[in-house]
Scaffold this active site. Structure first.
Site, short mmCIF file in Angstrom:
data_model
loop_
_atom_site.label_atom_id
_atom_site.label_comp_id
_atom_site.label_asym_id
_atom_site.label_seq_id
_atom_site.Cartn_x
_atom_site.Cartn_y
_atom_site.Cartn_z
N GLY A 85 2.88 2.36 10.66
CA GLY A 85 3.87 3.41 10.44
C GLY A 85 4.65 3.80 11.68
O GLY A 85 5.33 4.82 11.70
N HIS B 184 -9.38 1.56 5.21
CA HIS B 184 -8.09 1.72 5.88
C HIS B 184 -8.25 2.71 7.03
O HIS B 184 -9.01 3.68 6.93
CB HIS B 184 -7.03 2.22 4.89
CG HIS B 184 -5.65 2.16 5.45
ND1 HIS B 184 -5.18 3.10 6.34
CD2 HIS B 184 -4.65 1.25 5.29
CE1 HIS B 184 -3.95 2.76 6.70
NE2 HIS B 184 -3.60 1.65 6.08
N SER C 43 3.59 -2.01 10.34
CA SER C 43 5.05 -2.08 10.51
C SER C 43 5.65 -3.44 10.15
O SER C 43 6.65 -3.86 10.73
CB SER C 43 5.45 -1.69 11.94
OG SER C 43 5.13 -0.33 12.18
N ASN D 14 0.87 -1.18 0.00
CA ASN D 14 0.00 0.00 0.00
C ASN D 14 0.91 1.22 0.00
O ASN D 14 1.52 1.54 1.02
CB ASN D 14 -0.89 -0.04 1.26
CG ASN D 14 -1.67 1.24 1.46
OD1 ASN D 14 -1.78 2.07 0.56
ND2 ASN D 14 -2.23 1.40 2.66
N LYS E 117 0.05 4.26 -0.26
CA LYS E 117 -0.58 5.45 0.34
C LYS E 117 -0.37 6.66 -0.58
O LYS E 117 -0.39 6.50 -1.80
CB LYS E 117 -0.03 5.67 1.76
CG LYS E 117 -0.14 4.40 2.60
CD LYS E 117 0.15 4.60 4.06
CE LYS E 117 -0.02 3.28 4.80
NZ LYS E 117 0.15 3.40 6.23
N GLU F 41 -5.19 -4.49 11.01
CA GLU F 41 -4.11 -3.52 11.17
C GLU F 41 -4.34 -2.72 12.45
O GLU F 41 -5.11 -1.74 12.44
CB GLU F 41 -4.08 -2.56 9.99
CG GLU F 41 -3.86 -3.24 8.65
CD GLU F 41 -3.31 -2.27 7.62
OE1 GLU F 41 -2.22 -2.53 7.11
OE2 GLU F 41 -3.96 -1.24 7.35
N GLU G 73 -6.52 5.05 8.03
CA GLU G 73 -6.23 6.46 7.69
C GLU G 73 -7.44 7.10 7.02
O GLU G 73 -7.71 8.28 7.19
CB GLU G 73 -4.97 6.53 6.81
CG GLU G 73 -3.73 6.26 7.66
CD GLU G 73 -2.55 5.66 6.92
OE1 GLU G 73 -2.58 5.65 5.67
OE2 GLU G 73 -1.62 5.19 7.59
P1 PGA Z 1 3.03 0.35 7.58
O1 PGA Z 1 1.54 0.57 7.00
O2 PGA Z 1 3.51 -0.96 7.02
O3 PGA Z 1 3.82 1.54 7.07
O4 PGA Z 1 2.92 0.31 9.06
C1 PGA Z 1 0.66 -0.50 6.88
C2 PGA Z 1 -0.65 -0.01 6.35
O5 PGA Z 1 -1.13 1.05 6.75
O6 PGA Z 1 -1.27 -0.69 5.50
#
Ligand code: PGA
Length: 256
Positions: free
Chosen positions: A174, A93, A213, A10, A12, A168, A95
């Protein structure tokens, strides 16, 4: 759990056309792992060029609107994603839930719109740190699964492998802070129970991915955990080197 692990990048809101070279490098490397299903969700602007060039991996969107078309300035519909070469979309997601106030009901409507457009769907769920600390993680995530997944009627004609749930934990995204494997196993079992409640036997083919992560160092342990059908990878999917290491942790390289 479906036989082949599903590793999804992803990107983003990262990547201009200069990043297409990185995507092609991922695609070439993924071809060496035929036992791993690899996919990448670049920003909308890169879906078409990447889908045209990709040979071994699927291309997807990171969101779609619930409507197929209409007066929704700035939005992109599921049929538009399909039209430019996407074969799946990520919905719900954290976010998007946070930045755009997306509710479970909206996420479910998006998932159903995606299925109507012939796309596969990855529905994301996950608890915040406050919810985990309060001992509510399983209850929160179970409710998200119940209310965000497309209905049994909506998936009746769909191959089960076309729907995945990504667990998640918000506090692991992140942050470099990964969930403990035992907590991941417990949550994946709770999610599996809700999928079975929703879909019965048909739910068996629905994969549950872990995200938050995931990197080259921790991928092998997470992917080997009971009930983990793959990974949704953010930061580590932006560079071929780190993403390919995660793909390698999921499968065996073919000796061609
Ligand atoms: P990350 O993001 O691997 O940077 O923690 C995962 C995600 O949000 O899908």
């Amino acid at each position: 759990m479906s036989a082949s692990p599903y590793i999804v990048g992803n990107w983003k809101m990262n990547g201009t056309r200069a990043m297409l070279a990185e995507a092609r490098a991922i695609d070439r490397a993924a071809a060496r792992y035929p036992g791993v299903q690899v996919a990448l969700a670049p920003p909308f602007t890169l879906i078409q060029p990447f889908a045209e060039a990709a040979q071994a991996i699927a291309t997807g969107g990171q969101d779609c609107h619930v409507a197929a078309k209409g007066a929704h300035t700035g939005d992109i519909s599921a049929p538009m994603l399909a039209d430019c070469g996407a074969s799946f979309v990520i919905v719900g997601h954290s976010e998007r839930r946070k930045d755009h106030g997306e509710s479970d009901a909206l996420v479910k409507a998006k998932a159903e719109a995606a299925i109507d457009a012939g796309l596969g769907v990855i529905v994301c769920v996950g608890e915040t740190l406050e919810e985990r600390d309060a001992g509510k993680a399983e209850a929160v995530v179970s409710k998200q699964v119940d209310k965000s997944l497309p209905s049994a009627e909506a998936i009746a004609e769909l191959a089960p492998g076309r729907i995945s749930v990504a667990y998640e934990p918000v506090w692991a995204i992140g942050t470099g802070r990964v969930a403990e494997v035992e907590d991941v196993v417990a949550m994946h079992a709770a999610i599996r129970a809700r999928i079975t409640a929703a879909y019965g036997d048909k739910g068996e083919g629905v994969r549950i991915l872990y995200g938050g992560s995931v990197n080259a160092e921790n991928a092998a342990a997470l992917l080997a955990a009971e009930g983990v059908g793959g990974a949704l990878v953010g930061g580590a999917s932006l560079a071929a080197e780190s993403f390919v290491a995660i793909i390698a942790a999921a499968g065996t390289e073919s000796v061609a």
